[in-house]
Design a protein around this motif. Structure first.
Motif, short mmCIF file in Angstrom:
data_model
loop_
_atom_site.label_atom_id
_atom_site.label_comp_id
_atom_site.label_asym_id
_atom_site.label_seq_id
_atom_site.Cartn_x
_atom_site.Cartn_y
_atom_site.Cartn_z
N VAL A 1 -4.20 2.06 12.67
CA VAL A 1 -3.13 1.40 13.42
C VAL A 1 -2.08 0.85 12.45
O VAL A 1 -0.87 1.06 12.62
CB VAL A 1 -3.72 0.25 14.28
CG1 VAL A 1 -2.64 -0.51 15.03
CG2 VAL A 1 -4.78 0.78 15.24
N THR A 2 -2.56 0.16 11.39
CA THR A 2 -1.63 -0.42 10.42
C THR A 2 -0.88 0.67 9.65
O THR A 2 0.32 0.55 9.38
CB THR A 2 -2.39 -1.34 9.43
OG1 THR A 2 -3.25 -2.18 10.18
CG2 THR A 2 -1.45 -2.19 8.61
N PRO B 1 -4.93 -10.15 6.98
CA PRO B 1 -3.96 -10.53 8.00
C PRO B 1 -2.64 -10.90 7.32
O PRO B 1 -2.63 -11.54 6.28
CB PRO B 1 -4.59 -11.78 8.64
CG PRO B 1 -5.93 -11.96 8.03
CD PRO B 1 -6.08 -11.05 6.87
N GLY B 2 -1.56 -10.43 7.89
CA GLY B 2 -0.27 -10.83 7.33
C GLY B 2 0.26 -9.89 6.26
O GLY B 2 1.35 -10.10 5.74
N PHE B 3 -0.52 -8.83 5.90
CA PHE B 3 -0.03 -7.92 4.85
C PHE B 3 1.33 -7.32 5.22
O PHE B 3 2.29 -7.36 4.47
CB PHE B 3 -1.06 -6.79 4.59
CG PHE B 3 -0.50 -5.68 3.75
CD1 PHE B 3 -0.36 -5.83 2.39
CD2 PHE B 3 -0.08 -4.49 4.34
CE1 PHE B 3 0.19 -4.83 1.60
CE2 PHE B 3 0.48 -3.48 3.57
CZ PHE B 3 0.61 -3.65 2.19
N LEU B 4 1.39 -6.78 6.44
CA LEU B 4 2.61 -6.09 6.86
C LEU B 4 3.76 -7.08 7.06
O LEU B 4 4.92 -6.78 6.70
CB LEU B 4 2.31 -5.31 8.15
CG LEU B 4 3.25 -4.17 8.46
CD1 LEU B 4 3.41 -3.23 7.29
CD2 LEU B 4 2.75 -3.40 9.68
N ASP B 5 3.45 -8.25 7.60
CA ASP B 5 4.49 -9.28 7.78
C ASP B 5 5.09 -9.67 6.44
O ASP B 5 6.31 -9.79 6.29
CB ASP B 5 3.91 -10.53 8.46
CG ASP B 5 3.64 -10.27 9.93
OD1 ASP B 5 4.20 -9.30 10.47
OD2 ASP B 5 2.84 -11.01 10.53
N HIS B 6 4.21 -9.82 5.44
CA HIS B 6 4.69 -10.20 4.11
C HIS B 6 5.55 -9.08 3.51
O HIS B 6 6.61 -9.33 2.92
CB HIS B 6 3.50 -10.51 3.19
CG HIS B 6 3.91 -10.71 1.76
ND1 HIS B 6 3.81 -9.72 0.81
CD2 HIS B 6 4.48 -11.77 1.12
CE1 HIS B 6 4.28 -10.16 -0.34
NE2 HIS B 6 4.68 -11.41 -0.18
N LEU B 7 5.10 -7.84 3.72
CA LEU B 7 5.84 -6.68 3.19
C LEU B 7 7.24 -6.61 3.82
O LEU B 7 8.26 -6.44 3.13
CB LEU B 7 5.04 -5.41 3.48
CG LEU B 7 5.56 -4.09 2.93
CD1 LEU B 7 5.54 -4.12 1.40
CD2 LEU B 7 4.70 -2.93 3.42
N ALA C 1 -3.44 -12.53 -3.61
CA ALA C 1 -2.31 -13.20 -4.30
C ALA C 1 -1.68 -12.25 -5.31
O ALA C 1 -0.45 -12.14 -5.39
CB ALA C 1 -2.81 -14.46 -4.99
N ALA C 2 -2.52 -11.53 -6.06
CA ALA C 2 -1.98 -10.63 -7.09
C ALA C 2 -1.17 -9.51 -6.44
O ALA C 2 -0.09 -9.15 -6.91
CB ALA C 2 -3.12 -10.05 -7.92
N GLY C 3 -1.69 -8.97 -5.33
CA GLY C 3 -1.02 -7.87 -4.64
C GLY C 3 0.33 -8.32 -4.07
O GLY C 3 1.33 -7.58 -4.17
N GLN C 4 0.36 -9.51 -3.49
CA GLN C 4 1.63 -10.03 -2.98
C GLN C 4 2.62 -10.21 -4.12
O GLN C 4 3.81 -9.91 -3.99
CB GLN C 4 1.42 -11.39 -2.31
CG GLN C 4 0.75 -11.28 -0.95
CD GLN C 4 0.97 -12.54 -0.11
OE1 GLN C 4 1.45 -13.54 -0.59
NE2 GLN C 4 0.62 -12.45 1.16
N LEU D 1 7.77 2.04 10.60
CA LEU D 1 8.80 1.15 10.04
C LEU D 1 9.60 1.87 8.95
O LEU D 1 10.65 1.39 8.52
CB LEU D 1 8.16 -0.10 9.44
CG LEU D 1 7.61 -1.10 10.45
CD1 LEU D 1 6.69 -2.11 9.77
CD2 LEU D 1 8.76 -1.82 11.16
N GLY D 2 9.06 2.99 8.45
CA GLY D 2 9.81 3.78 7.46
C GLY D 2 9.25 3.73 6.06
O GLY D 2 9.80 4.35 5.15
N PHE D 3 8.14 2.99 5.83
CA PHE D 3 7.55 2.97 4.49
C PHE D 3 6.95 4.35 4.20
O PHE D 3 6.43 5.01 5.10
CB PHE D 3 6.44 1.91 4.40
CG PHE D 3 6.96 0.51 4.49
CD1 PHE D 3 7.60 -0.07 3.40
CD2 PHE D 3 6.85 -0.22 5.66
CE1 PHE D 3 8.10 -1.36 3.48
CE2 PHE D 3 7.35 -1.50 5.76
CZ PHE D 3 7.99 -2.08 4.67
#
Ligand code: C2E
Ligand code: CMP
Ligand code: CA
Ligand code: CA
Length: 394
Positions: A280-281, A243-249, A205-208, A288-290
């Motif tokens: 992989v991530t 799960p979902g880290f990259l989707d959230h980003l 939560a804090a990271g998001q 994606l360009g990050f």
């Protein structure tokens, strides 16, 4: 007692008696043992243990005498687990886990006493012996709860430390560094809360929150500092692999209209120990360009094998090396080697913790392109950060 020593016993041979001093635990490699209580001439069987099971651990964990007796039932072979093998791990464990373990042991000893017919003593563990352990665990749980509440109440916000082009001394970007804005203790730094967050799921939560906050603040910073401005965000291993880290980003970038190239993820090499999926991530982030930076490079966990595998764009030279540039020859040699290697690998460099003009001049001369540190500015809140542009222009 040496590590991996074994002990062999014949049927009915005693392994230890109740109230003996516990000097080691055992892992059963062959045969069966009986755990029992001595009750005058009678015996109260507690359990029969077989291959793969451990016993004799309780007295090592709580420092009290053996809670029960034990003898071989048939031909038995035991692997000895030495006291340091157990206690080193217990000392390293989370204090809350230690508290839970102590509570379980207290209960088990209490049950054994009841079976023996001893009058139940309500608090058998010497209170002061466990007092510090308990205090530490209780404080930690209390702090964890306050942190969780603080996240809900939006008390955690990023401060921003400018990252400069070392040649021109212009701001190129910033690093988002989490701060806890409390009512009673003022502004609290990561030293107080980061370990607790990273040991629990609170980091998610804090990271998001840091990513969303930085993305929301980006537009105003971008307007002040120009089109190539970037924001660097620290990402812990657990967060990166959730799960979902990259989707959230990605969703956050779309929501606040940021290009992935405007975000740099700062990761330590330790992340590579989180499993195969990490690579992989990482590759997906890059495609994606990050931008990807290895943080704290050269401290603790540096492995050149990981460096070769990770699809990174930047190396951050840790503050510890910059701090010692003029006091320790070895730091200078290490920094020169990191710079040389980064140039050969086509990686950009950022030096951290620049506090003096001498350090700045030397890093410039050595070819480090970007840097941050108290010489320029400490991490500051958004409004103050945006004023740095006016000060630089003045
Ligand atoms: P880090 O990523 O290595 O960040 C650099 C630290 O050095 C920051 O400490 C910064 O304030 C400090 N620093 C920068 N320049 C100087 C200087 O010239 N002198 C001195 N003495 N210190 C300087 P901070 O803000 O206390 O952060 C500590 C650590 O907490 C960070 O180390 C990072 O590992 C972690 N952290 C902070 N924010 C986040 C976050 O949002 N997510 C995660 N996962 N970790 C974070
Ligand atoms: P320790 O107290 O060091 O020595 C006796 C061992 O017997 C103890 O560690 C445990 O491993 C085991 N033990 C004690 N009580 C029980 C029980 N009630 N049931 C099973 N095993 C026990
Ligand atoms: Ca960092
Ligand atoms: Ca660092």
């Amino acid at each position: 007692m040496s590590i991996n020593q074994t002990r062999r016993l014949k049927p009915n041979e005693i392994i230890f008696l109740e109230n003996d001093v516990g000097d080691c635990a055992y892992l059963i490699e062959r045969g069966q043992v009986l755990i029992y209580l001595e009750n005058g001439n009678a015996e109260i069987p507690l359990n029969i243990l077989a291959k793969g099971e451990v016993f004799g651990e309780m007295s090592l964990i709580d420092g009290s005498p053996r809670s029960a007796a034990c003898r071989a039932i048939d031909d038995v072979q035991l692997l000895i687990v030495t006291k340091p093998q157990l206690t080193d791990r217990i000392i390293a464990a989370d204090p809350v886990v230690r508290l839970l373990m102590q509570a379980l042991l207290e209960r088990l000893r209490f049950q054994n006493d009841r079976l023996r017919g001893k009058a139940p003593v309500l608090n058998i563990a010497p209170a002061d012996l466990l007092a510090t352990e308990k205090k530490e665990a209780v404080e930690r749980i209390g702090l964890e709860n306050r942190i969780a509440q603080g996240i809900d109440d939006h008390e955690f916000i990023p401060y921003y430390q400018p990252i400069y082009d070392l040649q021109t001394c212009e701001v190129r970007g910033c690093e988002a560094l989490l701060r806890w804005i409390t009512k009673d203790r003022g502004v609290v730094g990561p030293g107080v809360f980061m370990d607790i967050m990273e040991d629990s799921s609170l980091i998610l939560a804090a990271g998001q929150g840091v990513i969303e906050h930085s993305a929301a603040d980006f537009e105003s910073m971008h307007n002040q500092f120009g089109p190539d401005f970037f924001v660097s965000v620290n990402v812990s291993g657990r967060q990166f692999m959730s799960p979902g880290f990259l989707d959230h980003l990605k969703a956050t970038c779309e929501r606040f209209k940021l290009k992935p190239s405007q975000i740099k993820l700062e990761l330590t090499e330790r992340i590579m120990t989180e499993g195969k999926q990490v690579l992989v991530t990482l590759k997906e982030c890059r495609s994606l360009g990050f931008q990807l930076a290895i943080d704290d490079f050269g401290t603790g966990f540096s492995s050149l094998q990981y460096l070769a595998q990770m699809p990174i764009t930047h190396l951050k030279i840790d503050r510890a090396f910059v701090m010692n540039l003029f006091t320790d020859d070895k730091s200078l040699i290490i920094v020169k080697s990191i710079i040389h290697m980064a140039h050969l690998l086509g990686l950009k460099l950022i030096a951290e913790g620049i506090e003096t003009r001498e350090q700045l001049n030397l890093l410039r001369k050595l070819g480090v392109s970007q840097g941050q540190g108290f010489l320029f500015s400490k991490p500051v809140p958004l409004l103050e950060f945006n004023q740095l542009a006016h000060r630089a222009a003045a």
